[in-house]
Design an enzyme around this catalytic site. Structure first.
Site, PDB file in Angstrom:
ATOM      1  N   GLU A 266       0.828  -1.219   0.000  1.00 51.34           N
ATOM      2  CA  GLU A 266       0.000   0.000   0.000  1.00 51.34           C
ATOM      3  C   GLU A 266       0.857   1.261   0.000  1.00 51.34           C
ATOM      4  OE1 GLU A 266      -1.913  -0.703   3.677  1.00 51.34           O
ATOM      5  OE2 GLU A 266      -3.320  -2.149   2.861  1.00 51.34           O
ATOM      6  N   TYR A 309       5.725  17.138  11.718  1.00 55.73           N
ATOM      7  CA  TYR A 309       6.648  15.992  11.808  1.00 55.73           C
ATOM      8  C   TYR A 309       8.106  16.413  11.850  1.00 55.73           C
ATOM      9  CZ  TYR A 309       2.560  13.480   9.936  1.00 55.73           C
ATOM     10  OH  TYR A 309       1.314  12.961   9.718  1.00 55.73           O
ATOM     11  N   CYS A 335      -0.325  33.189  11.331  1.00 58.55           N
ATOM     12  CA  CYS A 335      -0.036  33.789  12.623  1.00 58.55           C
ATOM     13  C   CYS A 335       0.142  32.701  13.664  1.00 58.55           C
ATOM     14  CB  CYS A 335      -1.127  34.784  13.005  1.00 58.55           C
ATOM     15  SG  CYS A 335      -0.998  36.242  11.974  1.00 58.55           S
ATOM     16  N   GLU A 336       1.324  32.153  13.681  1.00 63.03           N
ATOM     17  CA  GLU A 336       1.662  30.939  14.420  1.00 63.03           C
ATOM     18  C   GLU A 336       3.113  30.679  14.014  1.00 63.03           C
ATOM     19  OE1 GLU A 336      -0.125  27.710  16.540  1.00 63.03           O
ATOM     20  OE2 GLU A 336      -1.491  28.759  15.219  1.00 63.03           O
TER      21      GLU A 336
HETATM   22  C1  PLP Z   1      -0.979   5.745   5.515  1.00 63.55           C
HETATM   23  C2  PLP Z   1      -1.096   4.325   5.155  1.00 63.55           C
HETATM   24  C3  PLP Z   1      -0.349   3.800   4.086  1.00 63.55           C
HETATM   25  C4  PLP Z   1       0.632   4.616   3.267  1.00 63.55           C
HETATM   26  O1  PLP Z   1       1.798   4.942   3.956  1.00 63.55           O
HETATM   27  P1  PLP Z   1       2.991   5.706   3.203  1.00 63.55           P
HETATM   28  O2  PLP Z   1       4.010   5.928   4.227  1.00 63.55           O
HETATM   29  O3  PLP Z   1       2.455   6.965   2.641  1.00 63.55           O
HETATM   30  O4  PLP Z   1       3.468   4.815   2.110  1.00 63.55           O
HETATM   31  C5  PLP Z   1      -0.557   2.475   3.758  1.00 63.55           C
HETATM   32  N1  PLP Z   1      -1.436   1.691   4.457  1.00 63.55           N
HETATM   33  C6  PLP Z   1      -2.149   2.169   5.485  1.00 63.55           C
HETATM   34  C7  PLP Z   1      -3.105   1.284   6.190  1.00 63.55           C
HETATM   35  C8  PLP Z   1      -2.003   3.497   5.887  1.00 63.55           C
HETATM   36  O5  PLP Z   1      -2.708   3.956   6.920  1.00 63.55           O
END
Ligand code: PLP
Length: 410
Positions: A266, A309, A335-336
């Site tokens: 993913e 981050y 403004c921060e």
């Molecule tokens: C955010 C997320 C990703 C993607 O993560 P990346 O670091 O952008 O590759 C994949 N799977 C799930 C379940 C996520 O929550």
């Protein structure tokens, strides 16, 4: 001296800014395509599938590009599911991996025919109660592997709210058996900053061991965590090394199974981060006792990663690329405390110059807000050497459109 004007995907920055104004997120489709092809090539020896994580960058044109490049989608809200469907994906090309959501959203996704990924035992129980063995379901495991240095984006550790603990597998198996459920996938996603293949391999061993309990398994999903280099000396995930090691292990696992499993990933950041640049104009140069501030027409409302981050984004002056480098602190107009980079060496900046924030494709626009009642940026996609607006700039009317005035007469 190099005097060719800076370009993105072959289109000059001037042309892009004339089309959209600033601030604008610009994405180079060639870079996205290159990254997708790199994954396909690296994992060519196993049945691998890549489910693009929509939350990284969710513009419809980007999703349509992903569809064309042959990815599926990983979604984390029913709204992202609908985005994917509207962009032209088939329900079976979409995986829904929600966390802490109302069961209604899961039911809606089931009715739409989306792959469901469940990460809590009570939800699994409820799913079994409602759908029995009629709807296959994937289980998200938390293997408790601590991946990456950033606590905020690591999801595999013991205190994480994500996934079903690997220590609860006996409970899971009892729920599955008693409800007669059809488990078609096992999933893990340990975080977004994995440096080396070992974490994946360790997780893979765990998932493969659990997989022995599920003869009907169709896929094993290793989530993401592919690390992207933001600084020049950052180490990125060695995809080819990871693919070689993992593929060998998958082939071994599948050789012992009646039904070979597909391997899913993913990737979000990996596919789109480098493709994106945020272009902003310098409003004000301000010399203080400590530094020279370059203040731009954008801020943490548009790119929150540096403040949220502590992320590094390379900043360059694309209006004066051959100017003498000087040291600046680049800040936003919110403004921060709103700092993009301290003590950056950048080609001499003049008011009105355009600065480019690199590696802004992932978690840039999707995390943008209207803080300070600022309008969110436009978005441009450069595809086949042509720049197109894929989101017009917001108007104040857009921002106010959901507000309702009431009668405050005393
Ligand atoms: C955010 C997320 C990703 C993607 O993560 P990346 O670091 O952008 O590759 C994949 N799977 C799930 C379940 C996520 O929550």
């Amino acid at each position: 001296m190099n005097t060719t004007p800076p370009t993105i995907g072959g289109v000059t920055i001037d042309e892009i800014c004339n089309l959209s104004g600033t601030p604008v997120y610009v994405y180079d489709a060639d870079v996205i395509a290159r990254n997708v092809r790199r994954l396909h090539a690296a994992f060519a020896s196993i049945p691998a599938r890549f489910m693009y994580a929509v939350k990284a960058l969710s513009n419809t044109a980007i999703l349509q590009l992903m569809k064309q490049l042959g990815t599926g989608l990983d979604t984390v809200s029913i709204q992202e599911v609908h985005r994917g469907l509207r962009a032209g994906f088939e329900p079976r090309e979409i995986l829904f991996t929600p966390n802490m959501i109302a069961f209604d959203e899961i039911r809606e996704a089931v009715q739409l025919g989306i792959h469901i990924n469940i990460d809590t035992i009570s939800v699994l129980e409820r799913f079994g109660h409602e759908f029995g063995n009629t709807v296959p379901v994937c289980i998200r495991i938390n293997p408790h592997i601590m991946a990456g240095g950033n606590e905020r984006i690591s999801t595999g550790h013991i205190d994480s709210k994500f996934g079903i603990s690997i220590h609860q597998m006996r409970h899971v198996l009892r729920v599955v058996a008693s409800q007669g459920m059809h488990i078609n996938g096992l999933h893990m996603h340990t975080g977004s900053d994995i440096l080396d293949a070992d974490v994946f391999l360790q997780g893979a061993e765990m998932l493969f061991e659990i997989a022995e309990n599920f003869p009907d398994l169709e896929f094993v999903d290793f989530g993401s965590g592919f690390k992207v280099a933001y600084k020049p000396d950052d180490i990125a995930t060695d995809i080819e090394d990871l693919a070689a090691k993992l593929s060998e292990r998958v082939i071994m696992f599948n050789s012992g199974r009646e039904r070979p499993v597909e391997v899913w990933f993913e990737p979000g950041k990996f596919l789109v981060s480098e493709s994106g640049t945020l272009l902003a104009r310098v409003n004000v140069l301000k010399q203080t006792t400590a530094t020279v501030f370059a203040g731009v027409d954008t801020g943490l409302n548009h790119l929150i990663r540096p403040m949220l981050y502590n992320a590094y984004h390379h900043i360059s002056n694309v209006s004066n690329p051959t100017g003498t480098p000087r040291v600046y602190t680049v800040v936003g107009y919110i403004c921060e405390t709103d700092t993009f980079g301290w003590d950056r060496k950048i080609a001499e900046i003049r008011e009105g110059d355009i600065l480019a924030f690199a590696n802004a494709g992932a978690y840039g626009m999707t995390m943008a807000s209207n803080y300070n009642s600022r309008l969110r940026p436009a978005e441009v996609l450069v595809y086949n050497g042509k720049a197109s607006l894929i989101r017009r700039r917001e108007t104040l009317d857009d921002v106010l459109s959901t507000e309702i005035e009431i009668d405050l007469a005393p």
